[in-house]
Design a protein around this motif. Sequence first.
Motif, PDB file in Angstrom:
ATOM      1  N   GLY A 246       3.239  17.383  -3.032  1.00 23.44           N
ATOM      2  CA  GLY A 246       4.331  18.176  -2.492  1.00 23.44           C
ATOM      3  C   GLY A 246       4.913  17.666  -1.195  1.00 23.44           C
ATOM      4  O   GLY A 246       5.774  18.327  -0.599  1.00 23.44           O
ATOM      5  N   PHE A 247       4.511  16.491  -0.739  1.00 24.82           N
ATOM      6  CA  PHE A 247       5.037  15.928   0.508  1.00 24.82           C
ATOM      7  C   PHE A 247       6.332  15.160   0.234  1.00 24.82           C
ATOM      8  O   PHE A 247       6.489  14.523  -0.815  1.00 24.82           O
ATOM      9  CB  PHE A 247       4.023  14.976   1.155  1.00 24.82           C
ATOM     10  CG  PHE A 247       2.793  15.651   1.675  1.00 24.82           C
ATOM     11  CD1 PHE A 247       2.864  16.544   2.740  1.00 24.82           C
ATOM     12  CD2 PHE A 247       1.551  15.398   1.105  1.00 24.82           C
ATOM     13  CE1 PHE A 247       1.718  17.159   3.222  1.00 24.82           C
ATOM     14  CE2 PHE A 247       0.408  16.001   1.574  1.00 24.82           C
ATOM     15  CZ  PHE A 247       0.491  16.896   2.637  1.00 24.82           C
ATOM     16  N   ARG A 248       7.253  15.221   1.200  1.00 29.32           N
ATOM     17  CA  ARG A 248       8.411  14.330   1.196  1.00 29.32           C
ATOM     18  C   ARG A 248       8.009  13.068   1.947  1.00 29.32           C
ATOM     19  O   ARG A 248       7.677  13.116   3.125  1.00 29.32           O
ATOM     20  CB  ARG A 248       9.617  14.993   1.854  1.00 29.32           C
ATOM     21  CG  ARG A 248      10.142  16.210   1.099  1.00 29.32           C
ATOM     22  CD  ARG A 248      11.320  16.834   1.819  1.00 29.32           C
ATOM     23  NE  ARG A 248      12.436  15.886   1.927  1.00 29.32           N
ATOM     24  CZ  ARG A 248      13.583  16.167   2.553  1.00 29.32           C
ATOM     25  NH1 ARG A 248      13.741  17.358   3.136  1.00 29.32           N
ATOM     26  NH2 ARG A 248      14.540  15.278   2.602  1.00 29.32           N
ATOM     27  N   VAL A 249       8.063  11.922   1.254  1.00 32.55           N
ATOM     28  CA  VAL A 249       7.515  10.670   1.784  1.00 32.55           C
ATOM     29  C   VAL A 249       8.664   9.737   2.136  1.00 32.55           C
ATOM     30  O   VAL A 249       9.647   9.607   1.382  1.00 32.55           O
ATOM     31  CB  VAL A 249       6.560  10.016   0.771  1.00 32.55           C
ATOM     32  CG1 VAL A 249       5.937   8.754   1.365  1.00 32.55           C
ATOM     33  CG2 VAL A 249       5.485  11.000   0.343  1.00 32.55           C
TER      34      VAL A 249
ATOM     35  N   LEU B 140       0.828  -1.206   0.000  1.00 30.94           N
ATOM     36  CA  LEU B 140       0.000   0.000   0.000  1.00 30.94           C
ATOM     37  C   LEU B 140       0.867   1.264   0.000  1.00 30.94           C
ATOM     38  O   LEU B 140       0.520   2.268  -0.638  1.00 30.94           O
ATOM     39  CB  LEU B 140      -0.929  -0.012   1.219  1.00 30.94           C
ATOM     40  CG  LEU B 140      -1.918   1.139   1.335  1.00 30.94           C
ATOM     41  CD1 LEU B 140      -2.808   1.219   0.099  1.00 30.94           C
ATOM     42  CD2 LEU B 140      -2.753   1.022   2.607  1.00 30.94           C
ATOM     43  N   ALA B 141       2.003   1.197   0.677  1.00 32.67           N
ATOM     44  CA  ALA B 141       2.892   2.355   0.713  1.00 32.67           C
ATOM     45  C   ALA B 141       3.440   2.660  -0.674  1.00 32.67           C
ATOM     46  O   ALA B 141       3.551   3.826  -1.077  1.00 32.67           O
ATOM     47  CB  ALA B 141       4.030   2.114   1.705  1.00 32.67           C
ATOM     48  N   GLU B 142       3.789   1.627  -1.410  1.00 34.33           N
ATOM     49  CA  GLU B 142       4.304   1.847  -2.754  1.00 34.33           C
ATOM     50  C   GLU B 142       3.235   2.402  -3.681  1.00 34.33           C
ATOM     51  O   GLU B 142       3.531   3.142  -4.624  1.00 34.33           O
ATOM     52  CB  GLU B 142       4.861   0.535  -3.310  1.00 34.33           C
ATOM     53  CG  GLU B 142       6.097   0.034  -2.562  1.00 34.33           C
ATOM     54  CD  GLU B 142       6.562  -1.306  -3.056  1.00 34.33           C
ATOM     55  OE1 GLU B 142       5.840  -1.902  -3.907  1.00 34.33           O
ATOM     56  OE2 GLU B 142       7.618  -1.785  -2.597  1.00 34.33           O
ATOM     57  N   ILE B 143       1.973   2.058  -3.421  1.00 31.55           N
ATOM     58  CA  ILE B 143       0.887   2.520  -4.276  1.00 31.55           C
ATOM     59  C   ILE B 143       0.599   4.013  -4.056  1.00 31.55           C
ATOM     60  O   ILE B 143       0.399   4.779  -5.003  1.00 31.55           O
ATOM     61  CB  ILE B 143      -0.373   1.665  -4.045  1.00 31.55           C
ATOM     62  CG1 ILE B 143      -0.129   0.224  -4.497  1.00 31.55           C
ATOM     63  CG2 ILE B 143      -1.578   2.266  -4.771  1.00 31.55           C
ATOM     64  CD1 ILE B 143      -1.274  -0.711  -4.156  1.00 31.55           C
ATOM     65  N   VAL B 144       0.550   4.435  -2.765  1.00 30.17           N
ATOM     66  CA  VAL B 144       0.132   5.814  -2.463  1.00 30.17           C
ATOM     67  C   VAL B 144       1.286   6.792  -2.492  1.00 30.17           C
ATOM     68  O   VAL B 144       1.068   8.006  -2.488  1.00 30.17           O
ATOM     69  CB  VAL B 144      -0.552   5.866  -1.076  1.00 30.17           C
ATOM     70  CG1 VAL B 144      -1.779   4.964  -1.053  1.00 30.17           C
ATOM     71  CG2 VAL B 144       0.417   5.487   0.028  1.00 30.17           C
ATOM     72  N   ARG B 145       2.521   6.309  -2.552  1.00 26.72           N
ATOM     73  CA  ARG B 145       3.658   7.231  -2.511  1.00 26.72           C
ATOM     74  C   ARG B 145       3.642   8.226  -3.676  1.00 26.72           C
ATOM     75  O   ARG B 145       3.854   9.433  -3.445  1.00 26.72           O
ATOM     76  CB  ARG B 145       4.961   6.439  -2.483  1.00 26.72           C
ATOM     77  CG  ARG B 145       6.192   7.331  -2.474  1.00 26.72           C
ATOM     78  CD  ARG B 145       7.434   6.573  -2.139  1.00 26.72           C
ATOM     79  NE  ARG B 145       8.574   7.474  -2.010  1.00 26.72           N
ATOM     80  CZ  ARG B 145       9.709   7.155  -1.405  1.00 26.72           C
ATOM     81  NH1 ARG B 145       9.855   5.951  -0.879  1.00 26.72           N
ATOM     82  NH2 ARG B 145      10.682   8.028  -1.355  1.00 26.72           N
ATOM     83  N   PRO B 146       3.410   7.814  -4.926  1.00 21.89           N
ATOM     84  CA  PRO B 146       3.384   8.799  -6.021  1.00 21.89           C
ATOM     85  C   PRO B 146       2.322   9.881  -5.824  1.00 21.89           C
ATOM     86  O   PRO B 146       2.555  11.060  -6.137  1.00 21.89           O
ATOM     87  CB  PRO B 146       3.130   7.955  -7.262  1.00 21.89           C
ATOM     88  CG  PRO B 146       3.604   6.585  -6.891  1.00 21.89           C
ATOM     89  CD  PRO B 146       3.274   6.439  -5.447  1.00 21.89           C
ATOM     90  N   ASP B 147       1.158   9.508  -5.300  1.00 22.82           N
ATOM     91  CA  ASP B 147       0.103  10.503  -5.079  1.00 22.82           C
ATOM     92  C   ASP B 147       0.507  11.528  -4.021  1.00 22.82           C
ATOM     93  O   ASP B 147       0.245  12.732  -4.158  1.00 22.82           O
ATOM     94  CB  ASP B 147      -1.194   9.812  -4.670  1.00 22.82           C
ATOM     95  CG  ASP B 147      -1.748   8.926  -5.777  1.00 22.82           C
ATOM     96  OD1 ASP B 147      -1.444   9.218  -6.964  1.00 22.82           O
ATOM     97  OD2 ASP B 147      -2.462   7.962  -5.461  1.00 22.82           O
TER      98      ASP B 147
END
Length: 494
Positions: A304-307, A292-299
């Motif tokens: 403008g967030f640093r993830v 799930l982290a890999e899915i939502v990271r691009p969004d």
Amino acid sequence: MTTFVDRVVLHMQAGDGGHGCASIHREKFKPFGGPDGGNGGHGGSVSLVVDPQVTTLLDFHFRPHLKAENGKGGAGSNRDGANGHDLVIKVPNGTVVQTLDGEVLADLVGVGTTFEAARGGRGGRGNASLANARRKAPGFAELGEPGDRLDVVLELKSVADVGLVGFPSAGKSSLIAVISAAKPKIADYPFTTLVPNLGVVRVDNHTFTVADVPGLIPGAATGRGLGLEFLRHVERCAVLVHVVDTATLEPGRDPLADIDAIESELTQYGGLADRPRLVALNKIDVPDGRDLAEIVRPDLEARGFRVFEVSTATREGLKELMFAMAEVVEQSRQAAPPAEPTRIVIRPKAVDDAGFTIDVEEDGSFTVRGVRPERWVRQTNFDNDEAIGFLADRLARLGVEEKLAKVGAKPGDLVRIGEREFDWQPTLYAGVDFVPGNRGTDVRLEEKSTRASAAERLAARKARRQRPADELAAGGLDADLSDDLDDDLDDDLE
């Protein structure tokens, strides 16, 4: 029961000033020793000082009533009373002092910052200090002035560089326990953290503090749950880190929805829009969480967030997150304006400032407001006529009586000064000659004085010394000679 309290109501009372002493020196073979009454001591003040060893307001939760020591009264032989000891209250860094109405009195940030909340009362002067050329032996002394009494609200707003925000059980406490020496309570149920936790993080040459804010829920900014109690702890944070649970099993929960809900609460609370944000996608040690982290990271990066993908269990990705925190904190510190030294503000009194004002009330009475008149009334012993006369002289010299006449006051009108009410009598002016009487009395305050005037005393002496005409005739004195003698006597008396 929790041992953390971040809001209390304190009832403060400064010490009262000691009364002055009215005394006359009495010693064998020394008549007319003169006044020797000492002054009263000043009352102690109540001050708040920031102490790094204090982290909670718990002590004041059990002891909300605080009182400083009163000043001691004066004594004979010119002995002044001792001053009351000041009461110094130690509070944690970041304490805000407010009135019950919400007005901010002081924001105590920085070790050693001191605020005098309640000032002690002045000590009254003894009759030795009140003596002058016209009043050589006063039969009165001033009363001690009461100290300040007020109720204040203390609110603790944690002073931290980084604030961890997120839903309950997102892993905030686990994160601060891993990156610092803090030992918060960690459990697998919501709202385990009920109090903010502070931890110190060291990365290379950078040191900063991290605050673990208890979990927020939708509606926290409007008072739902305990949101308002803990949102104040993120006000001072320079950086906000969204800690998101990527392995939650609750329906309707996903990282994007969680961040939107928290951002909505922060926006409603206000004042946090300019703080930099970081996003920590936690619990990637769980397979579903990593996916799930890999899915939502691009969004999130598109917003403008640093993830950062982290795991507090395996410590994966924590090093990168800590370096990013240190970088943003350092940028925030450099952008902050330099601390200015305390400036001394001088407020000179206006040339035309009489020191008091007179207001005409709706009921026709008059209210005198001013620091000096109100203080003089508080220090006056109204059981002593001479003290009342002394007060009348001071008010007249200040111009109160003249101003009352100008605003339309008439004899018998009600005049208020402080907590006292008077029937105004404009005959009591400072220009009237003071006639000494018995100690403790003032003949000017008598409604009908029994003391004869100078003209009446002269006429009485003439009447006593003038002989009847029949006695003069029997004595063989000429009537004309008798009249001449009377005229000469009158000239001598005059």
